[in-house]
Design a protein around this motif. Structure first.
Motif, PDB file in Angstrom:
ATOM      1  N   TYR A  60       0.868  -1.176   0.000  1.00 51.50           N
ATOM      2  CA  TYR A  60       0.000   0.000   0.000  1.00 51.50           C
ATOM      3  C   TYR A  60       0.902   1.222   0.000  1.00 51.50           C
ATOM      4  O   TYR A  60       2.096   1.133   0.351  1.00 51.50           O
ATOM      5  CB  TYR A  60      -0.915   0.000   1.237  1.00 51.50           C
ATOM      6  CG  TYR A  60      -2.170   0.819   1.080  1.00 51.50           C
ATOM      7  CD1 TYR A  60      -3.186   0.411   0.217  1.00 51.50           C
ATOM      8  CD2 TYR A  60      -2.347   2.008   1.784  1.00 51.50           C
ATOM      9  CE1 TYR A  60      -4.345   1.146   0.060  1.00 51.50           C
ATOM     10  CE2 TYR A  60      -3.502   2.754   1.639  1.00 51.50           C
ATOM     11  CZ  TYR A  60      -4.496   2.316   0.776  1.00 51.50           C
ATOM     12  OH  TYR A  60      -5.645   3.057   0.612  1.00 51.50           O
ATOM     13  N   GLU A  61       0.348   2.353  -0.367  1.00 51.09           N
ATOM     14  CA  GLU A  61       1.116   3.594  -0.341  1.00 51.09           C
ATOM     15  C   GLU A  61       1.700   3.809   1.045  1.00 51.09           C
ATOM     16  O   GLU A  61       0.984   3.813   2.051  1.00 51.09           O
ATOM     17  CB  GLU A  61       0.210   4.762  -0.722  1.00 51.09           C
ATOM     18  CG  GLU A  61       0.909   6.098  -0.799  1.00 51.09           C
ATOM     19  CD  GLU A  61      -0.041   7.219  -1.169  1.00 51.09           C
ATOM     20  OE1 GLU A  61       0.299   8.389  -0.881  1.00 51.09           O
ATOM     21  OE2 GLU A  61      -1.126   6.936  -1.729  1.00 51.09           O
ATOM     22  N   GLU A 193      -9.284   1.603   0.207  1.00 56.58           N
ATOM     23  CA  GLU A 193      -9.192   3.042   0.487  1.00 56.58           C
ATOM     24  C   GLU A 193      -9.060   3.185   1.995  1.00 56.58           C
ATOM     25  O   GLU A 193      -9.962   2.789   2.735  1.00 56.58           O
ATOM     26  CB  GLU A 193     -10.469   3.733  -0.008  1.00 56.58           C
ATOM     27  CG  GLU A 193     -10.521   5.221   0.211  1.00 56.58           C
ATOM     28  CD  GLU A 193     -11.848   5.790  -0.286  1.00 56.58           C
ATOM     29  OE1 GLU A 193     -12.014   5.950  -1.515  1.00 56.58           O
ATOM     30  OE2 GLU A 193     -12.727   6.043   0.563  1.00 56.58           O
ATOM     31  N   LYS A 197      -6.053   7.920   2.012  1.00 54.95           N
ATOM     32  CA  LYS A 197      -5.446   7.687   0.701  1.00 54.95           C
ATOM     33  C   LYS A 197      -6.504   7.171  -0.274  1.00 54.95           C
ATOM     34  O   LYS A 197      -7.488   6.575   0.132  1.00 54.95           O
ATOM     35  CB  LYS A 197      -4.293   6.696   0.819  1.00 54.95           C
ATOM     36  CG  LYS A 197      -3.145   7.173   1.715  1.00 54.95           C
ATOM     37  CD  LYS A 197      -2.049   6.142   1.797  1.00 54.95           C
ATOM     38  CE  LYS A 197      -0.847   6.652   2.588  1.00 54.95           C
ATOM     39  NZ  LYS A 197      -1.170   6.917   3.994  1.00 54.95           N
TER      40      LYS A 197
END
Length: 213
Positions: A60-61, A193, A197
């Motif tokens: 994930y980011e 989500e 983000k």
């Protein structure tokens, strides 16, 4: 995917191009499952029944990518819902106090099937695919409901509602894609989500059938 964008695209491509067309219909070669105790309404999900094991990749980011092992069981008992249990474990190099085999996430819930829609959707078209409803509970304080469709051996769960406890992680939305791929394996991709983000790839895996009932 933040962890492995190429692998994630490949998984989605396999499901898109080969899931429903690769002999994965219930009772077909790739979906050869025992249907004893399977409620008639669940026939569109017959290809899922059994236990699946394999490995996936996550990320994930802002998160370093990782590999994980997974076992999923879909169980039929004659009622109009498949029981569902998923366990994952660490399958990467030791990191952040985790060793290979350390437990990660657990999901429990039920999968149901409803008749196809009879009214047009927002695009003005009537979707003739059976509707899939999925209810999941997570030990970190989140419960989810997904609604989507099953077409052949492809399941799109694109409508999602979450309920969180006050201490749960800030997850706001998730969408999932499942399907049979070449060789009869089960592949999936999950977008999430969270933490403010945008919706983005989070998990994907390819699992082989361990048992069929």
């Amino acid at each position: 995917m933040a962890a492995d964008a190429t692998g994630d695209r490949a998984a989605r491509g396999d499901i898109t191009s080969g899931g429903a067309a690769s002999g994965g219909a219930p009772g077909g070669p790739a979906g050869n499952t025992a249907t004893v105790d399977l409620h008639p309404s669940l026939l569109p999900l017959a290809f899922l029944v059994g236990t699946w094991r394999g490995e996936g990749v996550g990320g994930y980011e802002g998160m370093e990518s990782f590999h994980y092992g997974q076992e999923i069981t879909f169980a039929a008992d004659g009622r109009p819902a498949l029981g569902y249990v998923s366990h994952t474990w660490w399958a990467d190099e030791p990191r952040d106090g985790r060793e290979p085999g350390s437990p990660l996430a657990t999901e429990t819930g039920f999968w149901r099937v409803q008749p196809p829609a009879t009214e047009p959707g927002p695009d003005g078209k009537v979707n003739r695919s059976p509707v899939v409803e999925v209810m999941l509970a997570h030990p970190f304080g989140v419960a989810e409901i997904y609604v989507g469709t099953v077409t052949g051996a492809r399941i799109d769960l694109d409508s999602n509602v979450l309920i969180r406890t006050a201490t749960a992680r800030e997850v706001t939305r998730s969408v999932r894609l499942y399907g049979l791929v070449e060789g009869g394996d089960l592949a999936y991709a999950i977008d999430m989500e969270a933490g403010g983000k945008p919706l983005q790839s989070h998990l994907s895996a390819r699992l082989h059938r361990a048992t069929s009932a």
